[in-house]
Motif scaffolding. Structure first.
Motif, PDB file in Angstrom:
ATOM      1  N   LYS A 151       7.136  10.618   8.147  1.00  0.00           N
ATOM      2  CA  LYS A 151       7.791   9.931   7.032  1.00  0.00           C
ATOM      3  C   LYS A 151       6.922   8.749   6.619  1.00  0.00           C
ATOM      4  O   LYS A 151       6.712   7.816   7.399  1.00  0.00           O
ATOM      5  N   THR A 167       6.517   5.672   3.916  1.00  0.00           N
ATOM      6  CA  THR A 167       7.226   4.846   2.937  1.00  0.00           C
ATOM      7  C   THR A 167       6.239   3.856   2.336  1.00  0.00           C
ATOM      8  O   THR A 167       5.566   3.122   3.074  1.00  0.00           O
ATOM      9  N   ASN A 227       5.783   0.752  -0.535  1.00  0.00           N
ATOM     10  CA  ASN A 227       6.428  -0.207  -1.420  1.00  0.00           C
ATOM     11  C   ASN A 227       5.710  -0.177  -2.768  1.00  0.00           C
ATOM     12  O   ASN A 227       4.586  -0.672  -2.901  1.00  0.00           O
ATOM     13  N   SER A 253       2.903  -0.335   3.357  1.00  0.00           N
ATOM     14  CA  SER A 253       3.339   1.018   3.724  1.00  0.00           C
ATOM     15  C   SER A 253       3.672   1.097   5.199  1.00  0.00           C
ATOM     16  O   SER A 253       3.163   0.311   6.012  1.00  0.00           O
ATOM     17  N   THR A 286      -0.761   8.476   5.744  1.00  0.00           N
ATOM     18  CA  THR A 286      -0.718   7.241   4.954  1.00  0.00           C
ATOM     19  C   THR A 286      -1.853   7.208   3.946  1.00  0.00           C
ATOM     20  O   THR A 286      -1.649   6.914   2.755  1.00  0.00           O
TER      21      THR A 286
END
Length: 604
Positions: free
Chosen positions: A12, A14, A16, A58, A102
């Motif tokens: 996962k 994530t 910003n 991130s 990433t």
């Protein structure tokens, strides 16, 4: 035998978006730079990127498989209850996946930081990477062959409880200050002799693994034996070369070769092997822990482990000369690599990294991390503070060319894992997110307590004979009461450590900075404030472990000039203040102590 075929990990990532947009706009971010952090934990690995103004660009996370053996590969009659292992290659794969994914996701969004293997043709926006890790978990491999001797033995594994007893019997020296046999090495190490620490895991490996015994008693092969905690393993893999296919048999996984073999002072202080004052491995301590082994006695040089080769070099926690990363392949971008030639600027044990990330840089400042376990740590300055209340005297961190900073710590084995037990084993809940509403659905615990001593009690008791119990049950108690008691148990255990810390240090703590996943539980945070009778403060970014590693790495390469600059980036999100009456607090506390008494003496 582990194979070269890597499993597919669910990663996962994530990002910003607003921070990314600002970062891509060179006019609003003229001096663009990033610092990365690898946060390798007990159940998952993370990789995060932090901007030079302390914002999280991130995060990526991968969970990996936990190994709970049911029978010993070397002793058919041995019980494996309490054993907990990790496949070191699963740890490595999970970290590599976080990093590569990433870079791939950021590349799709316009921030391509990949490069050729040498790193020379890619952007140099990432100035350094830090490593923070689950401490005490111990890996052993041969650097010549690349073969692992055994799985990693996890910090909470209980097989070494008997090893600790054996070491105590072999080192029965006591003193007026430390009359208990478990404290025989405390004056040098700051630690009790306990199953928790890496040294007892080294002793178990030496006592039980035939291939390791063979190599340690071989004149030539013993210099290729490597013991390390997870930070050392990751650094070795990050900075080493992948072996040629010709060296592998049947797709066998092999460790890289030629990597840096180092650890930092915070991790080294968790072995039972390091002298806290000298900041180096101590041969007498290694002998005290391992000297009773038959393998040890049969080695070519009886009574010594080859310290210069078997144990990693100890370095400062923040240091630009730790090593350089070879590059992580990005599978979805052909012939491109992540982090090639980027400096590893820091190594910190996870709890020390959280202390750093919480900006607890002054003596008397403390934090509590709620993870798988619970870890309360207080900065005590540049002199070690001996504990007579069952705490650990440990190294907090060291910045290159500066004196080390010490800490007092209390470690609790079961906190978040207690909720995991309710979910996965007892199946009382389906997710941790349910616990807050369930706990709030009842007005009190109605005098029912849960003591999660599933593998004994750690600080401040150090009682391996304890086992978990629920006491005070009546027919009126419900699932909600059990869940509430499970949450309250974390707060009670934190108070035990909190009280011991104040007695050892003569410092009255006025607030507790908190981090970790359980801080999202508002019931737990309020109850924690109530039972401690101090304010509980949660920061804006809960990834304080990774942030701490990133801050220490950036400090090493001058992204940030000093600790004051880092402190200014720490921001408060929520503060809980005590609301419980003194009479109710005393009643709850008396009940908890009675419950703890019931958990003791369950093992002969």
């Amino acid at each position: 035998m582990t194979t070269e075929i890597k499993p597919t990990y669910d990663c996962k990532v994530t990002i910003n978006q607003s921070i990314l947009s600002s970062f891509l706009d060179s006019s609003s971010h003229p001096e663009r730079s990033l610092v990365g952090a690898i946060d390798q934990g007990t159940s998952s690995s993370r990789f995060l990127l932090v901007t030079s103004d302390g914002c999280m660009l991130s995060t990526a996370q991968v969970e990996f498989e936990q190994c709970f053996p049911t029978n010993s590969p070397y002793n058919d009659t041995a019980s494996c209850v309490g054993w907990h292992e990790h496949d070191p290659f699963a740890i490595w794969d999970s970290v590599a996946t976080c990093i590569s994914r990433t870079f791939e996701e950021l590349s799709k969004l316009g921030l391509d930081m990949t490069s050729g293997l040498g790193g020379s043709d890619g952007p140099t926006l990432i100035k350094a990477v830090g490593i923070t890790n689950q401490r005490e978990t111990t890996v052993c491999w041969n650097d010549r062959t690349g073969r692992l001797y055994y799985n990693a033995i996890v910090w909470d594994d209980t097989r070494t409880a008997k090893v600790a007893d054996t070491i105590m019997s072999e080192n029965s020296t006591t003193s007026a200050e430390y009359p208990d046999a478990k404290d025989a090495l405390r004056s040098k190490t700051g630690l009790p002799i306990a199953s928790y620490f890496a040294g007892t895991k080294v002793r178990w490996l030496i006592d039980n693994i035939p291939n390791l015994q063979h190599d340690l008693t071989s004149e030539n092969e013993r210099r290729h034996v490597r013991f390390g905690t997870v930070d050392t393993w990751l650094l070795y893999m990050l900075t080493g070369y992948k072996r040629s296919t010709a060296e592998m048999e049947n797709n066998e996984r092999l460790a890289h070769e030629g990597g840096e073999f180092k650890t930092d002072v915070s991790n080294a202080s968790r072995w039972l092997f390091m002298d806290l004052e000298a900041m180096d491995w101590d041969e007498s301590l290694v002998s005290a822990v391992c000297g009773g082994s038959e393998c040890w006695k049969n080695s070519p040089t009886e009574g010594t482990l080859p310290l210069e080769t078997a144990l990693p070099k100890i370095v400062p926690s923040s240091d630009e000369s730790i090593g350089s990363i070879r590059g992580i392949p990005c599978p979805n971008i052909e012939n491109r690599f992540a982090l090639a030639n980027v400096v590893v600027g820091s190594i910190l044990g996870d709890q020390q990294a959280a202390l750093f990330g919480q900006s607890c840089f002054l003596p008397g400042e403390a934090k509590c991390t709620y993870g798988t376990g619970l870890f309360l740590m207080m900065n005590t300055g540049d002199k070690p503070t001996p504990s007579v209340k069952g705490l650990l005297t440990t190294v907090a961190y060291q910045i290159a060319n500066h004196a080390p900073i010490y800490a007092l710590e209390g470690s609790v084995a079961f906190s978040g894992s207690t909720i995991g037990w309710l979910r996965d084993r007892v199946e009382l809940i389906s997710s941790a997110s349910e616990t807050e509403s369930l706990a709030l659905s009842v007005s009190s615990n109605e005098n029912m307590y849960l003591v999660p001593a599933f593998s004994g009690l750690f600080a401040p008791h150090w009682r391996p004979d304890a086992r978990g119990c629920m006491v005070g049950l009546t027919a009126s108690h419900t699932k909600a009461h059990i869940v509430r008691a499970a949450l309250e148990s974390s707060a009670y255990q934190a108070r035990e450590v909190f009280n011991a810390m104040m007695l050892d240090s003569n410092v009255h703590l006025k607030e507790m900075r908190v981090d970790g996943g359980a801080t999202a539980n508002r019931f737990l945070m309020q109850f924690q404030s109530d039972i401690l009778d101090v304010s509980v403060v949660r920061p804006e970014y809960l990834e304080t472990t990774g942030l701490g590693a990133a801050f220490a790495a950036g400090l090493a390469v001058k992204v940030w000039g000093d600790l004051d600059e880092i402190s200014k980036m720490w921001r408060v999100d929520t503060t809980w203040k005590p609301t419980m009456s003194a009479a109710e607090r005393d009643r709850c506390w008396r009940g908890w102590n009675k419950a703890v008494g019931r958990s003791l003496n369950w093992l002969d």
